[in-house]
Design a protein around this motif. Structure first.
Motif, mmCIF file in Angstrom:
data_model
loop_
_atom_site.group_PDB
_atom_site.id
_atom_site.type_symbol
_atom_site.label_atom_id
_atom_site.label_comp_id
_atom_site.label_asym_id
_atom_site.label_seq_id
_atom_site.Cartn_x
_atom_site.Cartn_y
_atom_site.Cartn_z
ATOM 1 N N GLU A 6 1.020 18.003 -20.119
ATOM 2 C CA GLU A 6 2.039 18.748 -19.378
ATOM 3 C C GLU A 6 2.112 20.200 -19.852
ATOM 4 O OE1 GLU A 6 4.154 18.032 -16.893
ATOM 5 O OE2 GLU A 6 3.570 15.943 -16.591
ATOM 6 N N LEU A 7 2.090 20.393 -21.166
ATOM 7 C CA LEU A 7 2.170 21.746 -21.719
ATOM 8 C C LEU A 7 0.909 22.546 -21.414
ATOM 9 C CD1 LEU A 7 3.859 20.845 -25.103
ATOM 10 C CD2 LEU A 7 4.824 22.347 -23.345
ATOM 11 N N LEU A 8 -0.237 21.874 -21.398
ATOM 12 C CA LEU A 8 -1.487 22.529 -21.063
ATOM 13 C C LEU A 8 -1.431 23.156 -19.670
ATOM 14 C CD1 LEU A 8 -4.533 22.985 -21.794
ATOM 15 C CD2 LEU A 8 -4.984 20.765 -20.755
ATOM 16 N N HIS A 9 -0.634 22.533 -18.788
ATOM 17 C CA HIS A 9 -0.520 23.034 -17.420
ATOM 18 C C HIS A 9 0.852 23.664 -17.154
ATOM 19 C CE1 HIS A 9 -4.419 21.408 -16.406
ATOM 20 N NE2 HIS A 9 -4.091 20.335 -17.115
ATOM 21 N N THR A 10 1.421 24.226 -18.227
ATOM 22 C CA THR A 10 2.627 25.042 -18.123
ATOM 23 C C THR A 10 2.240 26.455 -18.542
ATOM 24 O OG1 THR A 10 3.988 23.109 -18.704
ATOM 25 C CG2 THR A 10 5.044 25.274 -18.835
ATOM 26 N N PRO A 11 1.767 27.279 -17.613
ATOM 27 C CA PRO A 11 1.229 28.607 -17.968
ATOM 28 C C PRO A 11 2.206 29.476 -18.748
ATOM 29 C CG PRO A 11 0.702 28.062 -15.689
ATOM 30 C CD PRO A 11 1.659 27.007 -16.169
ATOM 31 N N ALA A 12 3.515 29.341 -18.484
ATOM 32 C CA ALA A 12 4.495 30.181 -19.174
ATOM 33 C C ALA A 12 4.527 29.893 -20.673
ATOM 34 C CB ALA A 12 5.880 29.967 -18.569
ATOM 35 N N ILE A 13 4.049 28.715 -21.080
ATOM 36 C CA ILE A 13 4.005 28.365 -22.504
ATOM 37 C C ILE A 13 2.577 28.434 -23.044
ATOM 38 C CG2 ILE A 13 4.333 26.488 -24.179
ATOM 39 C CD1 ILE A 13 6.706 25.536 -22.531
ATOM 40 N N PHE A 14 1.652 27.819 -22.319
ATOM 41 C CA PHE A 14 0.273 27.675 -22.815
ATOM 42 C C PHE A 14 -0.618 28.851 -22.447
ATOM 43 C CE2 PHE A 14 -4.074 25.825 -22.459
ATOM 44 C CZ PHE A 14 -4.209 25.356 -23.758
ATOM 45 N N GLY A 15 -0.318 29.492 -21.334
ATOM 46 C CA GLY A 15 -1.238 30.491 -20.812
ATOM 47 C C GLY A 15 -2.390 29.782 -20.111
ATOM 48 N N LEU B 233 -9.720 11.632 -22.474
ATOM 49 C CA LEU B 233 -8.542 12.475 -22.639
ATOM 50 C C LEU B 233 -8.870 13.944 -22.405
ATOM 51 C CD1 LEU B 233 -6.730 10.943 -25.752
ATOM 52 C CD2 LEU B 233 -6.069 10.760 -23.348
ATOM 53 N N ALA B 234 -10.049 14.378 -22.855
ATOM 54 C CA ALA B 234 -10.418 15.791 -22.699
ATOM 55 C C ALA B 234 -10.484 16.173 -21.224
ATOM 56 C CB ALA B 234 -11.747 16.067 -23.394
ATOM 57 N N GLN B 235 -11.131 15.343 -20.409
ATOM 58 C CA GLN B 235 -11.265 15.712 -18.989
ATOM 59 C C GLN B 235 -10.001 15.392 -18.196
ATOM 60 O OE1 GLN B 235 -14.954 13.541 -18.670
ATOM 61 N NE2 GLN B 235 -14.067 11.924 -17.406
ATOM 62 N N TRP B 236 -9.287 14.339 -18.577
ATOM 63 C CA TRP B 236 -8.022 13.961 -17.913
ATOM 64 C C TRP B 236 -6.972 15.041 -18.108
ATOM 65 C CZ3 TRP B 236 -3.476 12.359 -20.716
ATOM 66 C CH2 TRP B 236 -2.466 11.801 -19.927
ATOM 67 N N GLU C 73 -11.043 9.109 -9.990
ATOM 68 C CA GLU C 73 -11.243 8.186 -11.103
ATOM 69 C C GLU C 73 -12.690 7.716 -11.250
ATOM 70 O OE1 GLU C 73 -9.772 7.288 -13.682
ATOM 71 O OE2 GLU C 73 -7.624 6.965 -13.432
ATOM 72 N N VAL C 74 -13.313 7.287 -10.166
ATOM 73 C CA VAL C 74 -14.666 6.741 -10.282
ATOM 74 C C VAL C 74 -15.668 7.795 -10.744
ATOM 75 C CG1 VAL C 74 -16.600 5.730 -9.020
ATOM 76 C CG2 VAL C 74 -14.293 4.802 -8.716
ATOM 77 N N PRO C 75 -15.735 8.978 -10.113
ATOM 78 C CA PRO C 75 -16.690 9.972 -10.626
ATOM 79 C C PRO C 75 -16.430 10.361 -12.076
ATOM 80 C CG PRO C 75 -15.253 10.940 -8.947
ATOM 81 C CD PRO C 75 -15.056 9.462 -8.894
ATOM 82 N N ASN C 76 -15.159 10.379 -12.480
ATOM 83 C CA ASN C 76 -14.852 10.777 -13.854
ATOM 84 C C ASN C 76 -15.121 9.660 -14.854
ATOM 85 O OD1 ASN C 76 -14.127 13.090 -12.573
ATOM 86 N ND2 ASN C 76 -12.051 13.196 -13.379
ATOM 87 N N PRO D 190 -7.099 17.705 -14.456
ATOM 88 C CA PRO D 190 -6.458 16.559 -13.809
ATOM 89 C C PRO D 190 -6.692 16.526 -12.304
ATOM 90 C CG PRO D 190 -4.835 18.239 -14.350
ATOM 91 C CD PRO D 190 -6.123 18.662 -14.986
ATOM 92 N N ASN D 191 -6.922 15.314 -11.798
ATOM 93 C CA ASN D 191 -7.069 15.078 -10.352
ATOM 94 C C ASN D 191 -8.251 15.810 -9.747
ATOM 95 O OD1 ASN D 191 -4.606 13.665 -10.636
ATOM 96 N ND2 ASN D 191 -3.449 15.531 -10.228
ATOM 97 N N ILE D 192 -9.230 16.159 -10.578
ATOM 98 C CA ILE D 192 -10.436 16.847 -10.107
ATOM 99 C C ILE D 192 -11.640 15.949 -10.357
ATOM 100 C CG2 ILE D 192 -11.969 18.817 -10.489
ATOM 101 C CD1 ILE D 192 -9.519 20.455 -11.259
ATOM 102 N N SER D 193 -12.458 15.759 -9.344
ATOM 103 C CA SER D 193 -13.677 14.963 -9.488
ATOM 104 C C SER D 193 -14.745 15.806 -10.183
ATOM 105 C CB SER D 193 -14.178 14.504 -8.122
ATOM 106 O OG SER D 193 -13.253 13.615 -7.519
#
Length: 445
Positions: free
Chosen positions: A173-182, A237-240, A423-426, A244-247
């Motif tokens: 969640e924090l990884l995808h909060t630009p105001a905190i993580f950039g 975990l690294a790719q998830w 999910e399947v491609p990943n 996220p949600n990207i094949s």
């Protein structure tokens, strides 16, 4: 006209019945305790009778004892009924009887991918413990299994428990909060943007009792090397978290290096965790001397995923002097680094930290309010130059409970007859990474 309407109503009723058909588990050769952990709770619309197919032996008996312990406990007892078939033809018997619609497989990995493929051909949904394959040959079979699963309109899914851990959820969640993580840094092979290290122990407690390991668990030709086993979680975990949600595909990956090394295990240590007083013949190939074997349980991969340099390390020691399995993870952003630490300072409980780089206290507190709305009860505590994310105990369900949470997700997908598109491609990508890295590590020796 009336007949047509009547036929239509019957058709709709049959569709609804098919969609609501109770799930019936099949358990195949449950040699790993994870096979029991998915039955640590009961599930709505799942029959309590589970058909178990396995060769006679201690693995089966240990599994049945774990299920019975869940049934007999005082708090939230389960009421599973295990219908057991014992015999060397257990797999053929399972396929011929087809007495269930969801196969649970967690055990010896030597033939697991072959079993997965043949089960998919039989039209049975599959929930498989990791790893679904342990080498390049198995990866080719796994690719076929996913093609067959799609053709037969059944699901093939692996048990990724770490996605249910609250610290990894919040790190994402924090990884995808630009105001905190950039933005996620790209890093370099020497200074990766993502680094994760997972330490495990052969001697541990599960469900309150010392874990008894099967003798084959120390044979990497049956269990798989660390770089192809535990590493599956770390790659996932690294790719998830990052995409996220990207094949993703193999073209998104460049493996820079990989290495492997053994954990020595004495005969005394082996006997303690297996109850067997001598090394079996299949471990003779791994003997260092008469009383010690080398178990290639450790591995490291250094690769880039869409240009993001990632370094992952999976380690196995015999036992911990204190605490238990630990997880360390850092993701580097342009405004802050997000770290999970689980060491002695954290009393071996995973904790999440925000380490500001170009982030003011006011910016952090303001942006964190949105996360607090999504996860009520979390808060920030300043500790010197970093911030601890205080997480209420209610979110800390524990590793064993995560298996039930994975099953809940799988049953939801199974009811819909569909996995998320990515999910399947990943899944295929992460097993490509682990098996390809194993080949590279072996060739480098």
């Amino acid at each position: 006209m009336i007949k047509k309407i009547g036929f239509g109503l019957i058709f709709i009723a049959n569709v609804i019945f098919a969609q609501n058909k109770p799930v019936k588990f099949i358990t195949l050769d449950p040699g790993h305790f994870h096979a029991a952990l998915v039955q640590n709770k009961m599930y709505e619309n799942v029959e309590p009778i589970v058909n178990v197919y396995a060769p006679a032996g201690q693995d089966l008996q240990d599994h049945l004892k774990r299920i019975e312990s869940y049934n007999a406990r005082t708090k939230n007892p389960t009421h599973w009924k295990e219908n057991v078939y014992q015999g060397n033809d257990f797999f053929e018997k399972m396929i011929s009887e087809k007495n269930g619609n969801v196969l649970i497989i967690a055990g010896n990995n030597r033939k697991k991918t072959e079993y997965i493929l043949k089960t998919a051909e039989a039209g049975i949904n599959i929930l498989a413990d990791k790893p679904m394959c342990i080498d390049a040959k198995g990866y080719e079979l796994l690719k076929k299994a996913f093609v067959v699963a799609k053709k037969n309109n059944i699901l093939l899914y692996d048990i990724m428990t770490e996605r249910s851990e609250i610290t990894t959820i919040l790190q994402k969640e924090l990884l995808h909060t630009p105001a905190i993580f950039g933005k996620l840094e790209q890093g370099t092979p020497q200074n990766p943007a993502i680094f994760t290290e997972s330490i495990h122990y052969f001697y541990k407690y599960v469900s309150g009792s010392p874990l008894k390991r099967p003798t084959w668990f120390m044979d990497v030709s049956q269990q798989g090397e660390g770089i192809a086993d535990v590493m599956v979680h770390l790659v996932d975990l690294a790719q998830w978290a990052s995409f996220p949600n990207i094949s993703l595909t193999n073209k998104d990956v460049k493996i820079n290096s990989a290495k492997r090394w053994p954990t020595p295990m004495t005969l005394s240590q082996f006997s303690t965790i297996t109850g067997v007083s001598i090394f079996p013949d299949f471990l003779k190939k791994d003997l260092m001397n008469d009383s010690t074997i080398n178990v290639f349980a450790n591995g490291e991969i250094n690769y880039s995923l869409r240009g993001v340099h990632t370094k992952l390390r999976a380690l196995w020691n015999y036992s911990a002097s204190e605490g238990g399995d630990t997880h360390f993870s850092v993701m580097r952003g342009t405004k802050a680094n997000i770290e999970i630490r689980q060491g002695k300072a954290e009393k071996f409980v995973p904790q999440l930290y925000i380490k500001p780089i170009n982030l003011s206290e006011n910016e952090l507190n303001l942006a964190f309010e949105n996360l607090k709305n999504k996860f009520p009860g979390i808060s920030l505590i300043k500790q010197n130059s970093e911030w601890l994310v205080q997480i209420p105990d209610s979110y800390r369900t524990g590793h064993e409970a995560h298996f039930g949470e994975v099953m809940d997700r799988f049953l939801d997908y199974q009811a819909k007859k569909q996995l998320p598109e990515w999910e399947v491609p990943n899944m295929l990508l992460k097993y490509y990474i682990t098996t390809k890295a194993l080949e590279i590590a072996k060739s480098a020796r």
